[in-house]
Design an enzyme around this catalytic site. Structure first.
Site, PDB file in Angstrom:
ATOM      1  N   ASP A   9       0.858  -1.177   0.000  1.00 50.43           N
ATOM      2  CA  ASP A   9       0.000   0.000   0.000  1.00 50.43           C
ATOM      3  C   ASP A   9       0.899   1.234   0.000  1.00 50.43           C
ATOM      4  OD1 ASP A   9      -2.005   1.811   0.230  1.00 50.43           O
ATOM      5  OD2 ASP A   9      -2.728   1.128   2.187  1.00 50.43           O
ATOM      6  N   ASP A 103      -2.842   2.544  -6.159  1.00 50.45           N
ATOM      7  CA  ASP A 103      -1.752   2.553  -5.176  1.00 50.45           C
ATOM      8  C   ASP A 103      -1.786   1.363  -4.219  1.00 50.45           C
ATOM      9  OD1 ASP A 103      -3.928   3.343  -3.640  1.00 50.45           O
ATOM     10  OD2 ASP A 103      -2.694   4.604  -2.355  1.00 50.45           O
ATOM     11  N   GLU A 104      -2.475   0.296  -4.597  1.00 46.51           N
ATOM     12  CA  GLU A 104      -2.513  -0.903  -3.744  1.00 46.51           C
ATOM     13  C   GLU A 104      -2.368  -2.155  -4.594  1.00 46.51           C
ATOM     14  OE1 GLU A 104      -5.602  -1.335  -0.650  1.00 46.51           O
ATOM     15  OE2 GLU A 104      -6.149   0.707  -1.210  1.00 46.51           O
TER      16      GLU A 104
HETATM   17 MG   LIG Z   1      -2.418   4.084  -0.074  1.00 40.78          MG
END
Ligand SMILES: [Mg+2]
Length: 404
Positions: A9, A103-104
């Site tokens: 993350d 973003d993961e």
């Molecule tokens: Mg994030």
């Protein structure tokens, strides 16, 4: 054998990219916002978060909490290209990558971590590679399924690393508020809270039959979640299901309840949605319209038809029909259009000449905007609409990630 799953993350992703590219901002409270004066905060830095600033706040509210906060206008291209670079790095550790959002990422390193060491040593190498090559911090959660890996990364942000094993599982997940758990939405959390079930530990004390009776099949899932049981399949892009719906939304420069103005915005949104459907060779037969009032009250109305469609004209017509059926109680701040119940388009020609003409017009418009950008060509009625630079949705995923 248990799998080794990691959840990677990125920390305050958009803000971190901006700070990296603008070093004087380092260590200062910043937040990425939309170009439109009235959008909300998309990504506050951790320094800003320490003042209580959160994603989704208005700029005014953020300024009140943190008068020195610096706002940076979102630059989607930077974030999508950083995302692609992260994926490239992850591919040097395993071919099993699920791009969960911009973003993961979930990765399965069950069979590859031995090349690098223990799972923790592997995670440290991944963190270092991303930091050294891209200058971006991330947090990694390690466990044997996706639910626990995600909880592990949430548990130690930012710039952290955390492992959940069977030994520490219950003590880590037991105290978590159900509202904070991935997969338990706000309405379920509220119901659970009302029943006196606040934490996963509380949930664990409830019987399967009770949960099943109350929530159906989803109750079974809740029962499992409270025990840390979850899916361990990392869905690589080639196995990924097609998007379940395709949509766009926009916040206006000024609130309005003028139906003619709203219809023009709907045309722009319908064009974007139709273009994406056609790009992915999809058609759909349910159109939904989301309305957000000045007061932020938000609701969605939808309409299904028998035919599968993907032309701007037909999507726009349905969206306008829905709009007309709504008695607007307040000026509107945001509109969204989406199309669902999707299937592959099986274009084999048209029964009616008129329909064929529309289809050809759409195809030409698609081609021009793919060559020269969105603003190159549009309907005459849209030329008047002031364009806002768009922020990318957090649900954005690069297409064809396999090829990197
Ligand atoms: Mg994030």
């Amino acid at each position: 054998m248990n799998k080794v799953i990691m959840h990677i993350d990125m920390d305050a992703f958009f803000a971190s990219v901006e700070v990296r590219d603008n070093p004087p901002l380092k260590g200062k409270p910043t937040a990425v916002v939309g170009a439109n004066e009235r959008t909300v905060l998309v990504s506050p830095s951790y320094e800003a978060r320490s003042f209580g600033v959160r994603t989704g706040m208005t700029k005014t509210a953020a300024k009140k909490l943190c008068p020195l906060i610096k706002f940076i206008v979102a630059d989607s291209k930077k974030y999508t290209s950083a995302c692609r670079e992260i994926i490239k790095i992850l591919y040097t550790f395993t071919p099993y990558i699920e791009v969960y959002s911009i973003d993961e990422f979930f990765i399965d390193v069950t069979n590859s971590h031995h090349l690098f060491g223990t799972p923790e040593q592997t995670a440290i190498m991944i963190k270092d590679a991303i930091k050294n090559k891209l200058g971006l911090p991330c947090t990694i959660g390690i466990s044997y399924n996706k639910l626990l890996a995600k909880i592990a990364s949430d548990n130690n942000k930012p710039d952290g690393l955390f492992t959940i094993e069977e030994e520490n599982r219950d003590s880590v997940i037991g105290p978590l508020d159900v509202a904070s758990v991935w997969g338990i939405g706000p309405s379920t959390s509220k119901k659970l809270h009302n029943m006196g079930i606040r934490t996963l530990g509380d949930l664990r004390k409830v019987s399967y039959n009770f949960l099943h009776g109350r929530f159906g099949a989803y109750g079974g899932l809740l029962y499992n979640m409270s025990r840390g049981i979850g899916d361990d399949e990392v869905v690589t892009p080639d196995k990924e299901e097609r998007a379940k719906s395709i949509g766009h939304s926009m916040t206006f420069k000024e609130d309005t309840r003028d139906i003619n103005v709203l219809k023009v915005y709907l045309l722009e949104l319908s064009r974007k949605v139709a273009e994406r459907l056609r790009r992915e060779n999809l058609t759909g037969r349910c159109v939904a319209l989301t309305v957000r009032y000045k007061s932020f009250q938000t609701f969605t109305r939808q309409k299904s038809i028998d035919a599968f469609i993907n032309t701007t004209g037909r999507i726009h017509k349905l969206a306008c029909d829905i709009l007309k059926s709504i008695d607007l109680k307040e000026p509107v701040r945001l509109l969204g259009v989406s199309v669902s119940i999707l299937r592959q388009s099986d274009y084999k020609g048209f029964l009616f000449k008129e329909e064929e003409k529309k289809h050809k017009l759409d195809a030409v418009l698609d081609e021009i905007s793919s060559m020269y950008g969105d603003e190159a060509i549009t309907f005459a009625s849209l030329a008047k609409v002031k364009k806002h630079k768009r922020i990318i949705s957090p649900a954005w995923r690069p297409s064809g990630t396999r090829n990197y």
